[in-house]
Design an enzyme around this catalytic site. Structure first.
Site, PDB file in Angstrom:
ATOM      1  N   ASP A 133      37.896 -40.114  -6.785  1.00  0.00           N
ATOM      2  CA  ASP A 133      38.180 -41.326  -7.766  1.00  0.00           C
ATOM      3  C   ASP A 133      39.299 -40.768  -9.004  1.00  0.00           C
ATOM      4  O   ASP A 133      39.420 -41.651  -9.737  1.00  0.00           O
ATOM      5  CB  ASP A 133      36.748 -41.565  -8.610  1.00  0.00           C
ATOM      6  CG  ASP A 133      35.868 -42.336  -6.940  1.00  0.00           C
ATOM      7  OD1 ASP A 133      36.690 -42.699  -6.406  1.00  0.00           O
ATOM      8  OD2 ASP A 133      34.618 -41.991  -7.376  1.00  0.00           O
ATOM      9  N   HIS A 144      31.320 -32.901  -8.252  1.00  0.00           N
ATOM     10  CA  HIS A 144      30.622 -33.540  -6.950  1.00  0.00           C
ATOM     11  C   HIS A 144      29.585 -32.768  -6.581  1.00  0.00           C
ATOM     12  O   HIS A 144      29.575 -31.519  -6.722  1.00  0.00           O
ATOM     13  CB  HIS A 144      32.040 -33.373  -5.948  1.00  0.00           C
ATOM     14  CG  HIS A 144      31.336 -34.515  -4.816  1.00  0.00           C
ATOM     15  ND1 HIS A 144      30.732 -34.057  -3.744  1.00  0.00           N
ATOM     16  CD2 HIS A 144      32.027 -35.551  -4.380  1.00  0.00           C
ATOM     17  CE1 HIS A 144      30.784 -34.964  -2.637  1.00  0.00           C
ATOM     18  NE2 HIS A 144      31.498 -36.130  -3.324  1.00  0.00           N
TER      19      HIS A 144
HETATM   20  N1  CMC Z   1      31.420 -34.209 -16.775  1.00  0.00           N
HETATM   21  C1  CMC Z   1      30.811 -33.283 -17.780  1.00  0.00           C
HETATM   22  N2  CMC Z   1      29.850 -32.509 -17.042  1.00  0.00           N
HETATM   23  C2  CMC Z   1      29.508 -32.666 -15.731  1.00  0.00           C
HETATM   24  C3  CMC Z   1      30.220 -33.662 -14.923  1.00  0.00           C
HETATM   25  C4  CMC Z   1      31.222 -34.279 -15.534  1.00  0.00           C
HETATM   26  N3  CMC Z   1      31.932 -35.245 -14.805  1.00  0.00           N
HETATM   27  N4  CMC Z   1      29.477 -33.561 -13.498  1.00  0.00           N
HETATM   28  C5  CMC Z   1      28.488 -32.529 -13.899  1.00  0.00           C
HETATM   29  N5  CMC Z   1      28.569 -32.023 -14.899  1.00  0.00           N
HETATM   30  C6  CMC Z   1      27.888 -31.098 -15.378  1.00  0.00           C
HETATM   31  C7  CMC Z   1      26.377 -31.604 -15.703  1.00  0.00           C
HETATM   32  O1  CMC Z   1      26.194 -31.781 -17.103  1.00  0.00           O
HETATM   33  C8  CMC Z   1      25.482 -30.271 -15.461  1.00  0.00           C
HETATM   34  O2  CMC Z   1      25.645 -29.427 -16.413  1.00  0.00           O
HETATM   35  P1  CMC Z   1      24.151 -28.555 -16.615  1.00  0.00           P
HETATM   36  O3  CMC Z   1      24.092 -27.540 -15.544  1.00  0.00           O
HETATM   37  O4  CMC Z   1      24.782 -27.397 -17.877  1.00  0.00           O
HETATM   38  O5  CMC Z   1      23.202 -29.289 -17.168  1.00  0.00           O
HETATM   39  C9  CMC Z   1      26.423 -29.631 -14.136  1.00  0.00           C
HETATM   40  O6  CMC Z   1      27.568 -30.210 -14.248  1.00  0.00           O
HETATM   41  C10 CMC Z   1      25.897 -30.130 -12.861  1.00  0.00           C
HETATM   42  O7  CMC Z   1      25.883 -31.361 -12.773  1.00  0.00           O
HETATM   43  P2  CMC Z   1      24.903 -32.516 -11.825  1.00  0.00           P
HETATM   44  O8  CMC Z   1      24.915 -33.837 -12.660  1.00  0.00           O
HETATM   45  O9  CMC Z   1      23.354 -31.641 -12.031  1.00  0.00           O
HETATM   46  O10 CMC Z   1      25.567 -32.508 -10.639  1.00  0.00           O
HETATM   47  P3  CMC Z   1      25.348 -33.446  -9.424  1.00  0.00           P
HETATM   48  O11 CMC Z   1      25.750 -32.688  -8.311  1.00  0.00           O
HETATM   49  O12 CMC Z   1      23.886 -33.936  -9.596  1.00  0.00           O
HETATM   50  O13 CMC Z   1      26.195 -34.555  -9.878  1.00  0.00           O
HETATM   51  C11 CMC Z   1      28.118 -36.120  -9.888  1.00  0.00           C
HETATM   52  C12 CMC Z   1      27.503 -35.118  -9.111  1.00  0.00           C
HETATM   53  C13 CMC Z   1      29.437 -36.616  -9.255  1.00  0.00           C
HETATM   54  C14 CMC Z   1      27.294 -37.344  -9.981  1.00  0.00           C
HETATM   55  C15 CMC Z   1      28.695 -35.626 -11.139  1.00  0.00           C
HETATM   56  O14 CMC Z   1      29.487 -34.501 -11.237  1.00  0.00           O
HETATM   57  C16 CMC Z   1      29.187 -36.914 -12.265  1.00  0.00           C
HETATM   58  O15 CMC Z   1      28.511 -37.395 -12.909  1.00  0.00           O
HETATM   59  N6  CMC Z   1      30.540 -36.755 -12.171  1.00  0.00           N
HETATM   60  C17 CMC Z   1      31.199 -38.131 -12.806  1.00  0.00           C
HETATM   61  C18 CMC Z   1      31.134 -39.169 -11.906  1.00  0.00           C
HETATM   62  C19 CMC Z   1      32.187 -39.465 -10.800  1.00  0.00           C
HETATM   63  O16 CMC Z   1      33.198 -38.814 -10.951  1.00  0.00           O
HETATM   64  N7  CMC Z   1      31.739 -39.637  -9.656  1.00  0.00           N
HETATM   65  C20 CMC Z   1      32.188 -39.849  -8.731  1.00  0.00           C
HETATM   66  C21 CMC Z   1      32.011 -38.823  -7.503  1.00  0.00           C
HETATM   67  S1  CMC Z   1      32.996 -38.547  -5.970  1.00  0.00           S
HETATM   68  C22 CMC Z   1      32.845 -40.066  -5.173  1.00  0.00           C
HETATM   69  C23 CMC Z   1      31.763 -40.772  -4.819  1.00  0.00           C
HETATM   70  O17 CMC Z   1      30.669 -39.887  -4.431  1.00  0.00           O
HETATM   71  O18 CMC Z   1      31.537 -41.943  -4.700  1.00  0.00           O
END
Ligand code: CMC
Length: 434
Positions: A369, A311
């Site tokens: 989720d 998140h």
């Molecule tokens: N699986 C694997 N790696 C992950 C995941 C994941 N679900 N989420 C983040 N990472 C890794 C990412 O690759 C990055 O690694 P590095 O620093 O080595 O490059 C690090 O963790 C930080 O991730 P980010 O993508 O920069 O983080 P963000 O804040 O931009 O993204 C997120 C947040 C929710 C989009 C992401 O965690 C994600 O894609 N999660 C899976 C989708 C999901 O479950 N979404 C629902 C969110 S909660 C409900 C809502 O908001 O609607």
């Protein structure tokens, strides 16, 4: 802005020595925000923050998240207390009005929502333009946007009474819109709302009743939905809420702004994750395949993510995920699904991921989720409708934020700036000279 605790910073151009004072405004909770007005005014610079990693786009009094502590407050009330003691419509009132209602206020709000549940028949006819396999989120976004073509008498956004009628209409009609999308996909007749039922029982009735049979919504199912809706009702400046604010800041029709929010929610990084989690669990299939799946996530070549994990704000357990996981145990047991293989698989996946250095070092925990789809499925809600269920609940948050923005005399059109990296000025050459 609360002036107590405001701090001063200095921005200095190290080449010219030009210095400006920047003020950091303290909120009632959470980090202060730096007022960067002087950066452009005195230095001719814009700030650059892709993905809004550190930028507050607005001041708000609605919802507060402490991502490190795993804390979520609606108007100051902890989500755990609301989940235990409140109801979705009471939470809706709280988010919209800022205070918990007294009995008379709740009764009149509930009555008003009940009076606005029906859709104009012309709107119902629009569903016929969609193919039966259209994704329900596409239908919901389109029907909500189409509501802009109705209700011309009450869309003066600067009239508080009009704003209130809009709020009640959309909160009342969004379950009807969602259920009609489901019925259209099934090829079944639309089921009209029943205003003698509570919000979630009526939703179940519109989803599952058919004209040829009696249908009695199960109070247990309605209770579970009500709790899920409380947990999804708002989440401060998330992508879809920020979309509603940005669209709404142009002064556009409020239904159009909500429709923009529905579209933003659909993405798998946001509300679409609940559908993606079930797809992921189905693809994994069995506990024995969890390590291999996590290896694919960690090698990052295929862009596979552990859906329902991570998140932007929570770097600790998402408090909503904790509540939903506990609820999964109770609901599945009460529905006689206690040996649900999807839930077993999800629990195992969580357990293994939370011990894995990749997830631990990145502070990736289950989010709202991760478990919600398992409950929706146990209630008989089809996978393609999961994100729609999220949209029904989040409509309340979108409306609360839209109202807060429009009522703010300091409201401005949202207009981000950019770092331009394209071609510099050049002259057009006719086709034959290129
Ligand atoms: N699986 C694997 N790696 C992950 C995941 C994941 N679900 N989420 C983040 N990472 C890794 C990412 O690759 C990055 O690694 P590095 O620093 O080595 O490059 C690090 O963790 C930080 O991730 P980010 O993508 O920069 O983080 P963000 O804040 O931009 O993204 C997120 C947040 C929710 C989009 C992401 O965690 C994600 O894609 N999660 C899976 C989708 C999901 O479950 N979404 C629902 C969110 S909660 C409900 C809502 O908001 O609607």
């Amino acid at each position: 802005m609360n002036k107590t605790g405001d701090k001063r910073y200095q921005l200095t151009n190290l080449e010219t020595g030009q210095a400006s004072e920047l003020e950091a405004h303290a909120g009632t909770l959470g980090p202060a925000v730096l007022d960067i007005g002087a950066v452009g005014r005195d230095h001719g610079l814009f700030t650059y923050d892709p993905g809004f990693m550190a930028t507050a786009a607005t001041a708000s009094r609605i919802t507060y998240i402490d991502g490190d502590a795993g804390m979520l407050l609606y108007r100051g009330y902890p989500i755990e207390q609301l989940a235990e003691h409140s109801s979705f419509l009471e939470v809706a009132y709280l988010l919209l009005k800022g205070e918990l209602p007294v009995a008379g206020e709740l009764a009149s709000f509930t009555r008003s929502i009940g009076e606005h549940t029906m859709l104009n028949e012309s709107l119902l006819r629009l569903y016929g333009g969609f193919h039966h396999d259209a994704h329900p989120m596409a239908m919901v976004a389109a029907i909500v946007a189409s509501m802009s073509a109705f209700y011309h008498d009450t869309t003066n956004i600067y009239d508080e009474h009009h704003r209130e009628i809009f709020a009640h209409r959309i909160i009342a009609k969004i379950p009807t819109i969602a259920a009609a999308a489901y019925k259209h996909a099934l090829g079944q007749p639309f089921v009209y709302p029943r205003n003698d039922l509570d919000y979630c029982s009526n939703l179940l009735h519109m989803f599952f009743a058919v004209p040829c049979d009696a249908y009695h919504p199960d109070p247990l199912h309605a209770q579970a939905l009500d709790l899920l809706f409380i947990l999804h009702a708002d989440h401060e400046q998330n992508a879809s809420t920020s979309t509603v604010r940005l669209a709404g800041s142009t002064g556009c029709n409020p239904y159009a702004a909500i429709s923009a929010g529905v579209s933003a929610l659909w993405g798998p990084a946001h509300g679409g994750a609940n559908e993606a989690v079930l797809e992921m669990l189905e693809a994994i299939g069995d506990v024995s395949q969890v390590p291999a799946f996590l290896d694919r996530v960690k090698d990052r070549k295929g862009g596979v993510r552990l859906m329902g994990f991570g998140h932007r704000v929570y770097k600790n357990f998402d408090p909503r995920a904790k509540i939903i996981r506990a609820m999964c145990h109770q609901v599945l047991e009460r529905l006689g699904h206690s040996d649900n293989p999807m839930f077993e698989l999800a629990l195992k996946l969580e357990e293994i991921a939370l011990q894995d250095e990749y997830f631990v070092s990145r502070k990736l925990y289950p989010n709202v989720d991760f478990y919600s789809g398992i409950i929706y499925r146990a209630l008989g809600i089809p996978q393609s409708m999961f994100t729609v269920m999220f949209a029904i609940a989040r409509t309340v948050g979108w409306v609360a934020h839209w109202q807060e923005m429009i009522a703010d005399p300091a409201m401005k059109i949202g207009r981000p700036r950019q770092l331009y990296l394209g071609a510099t000025r050049r002259d057009y050459r006719p086709l034959e000279q290129r």
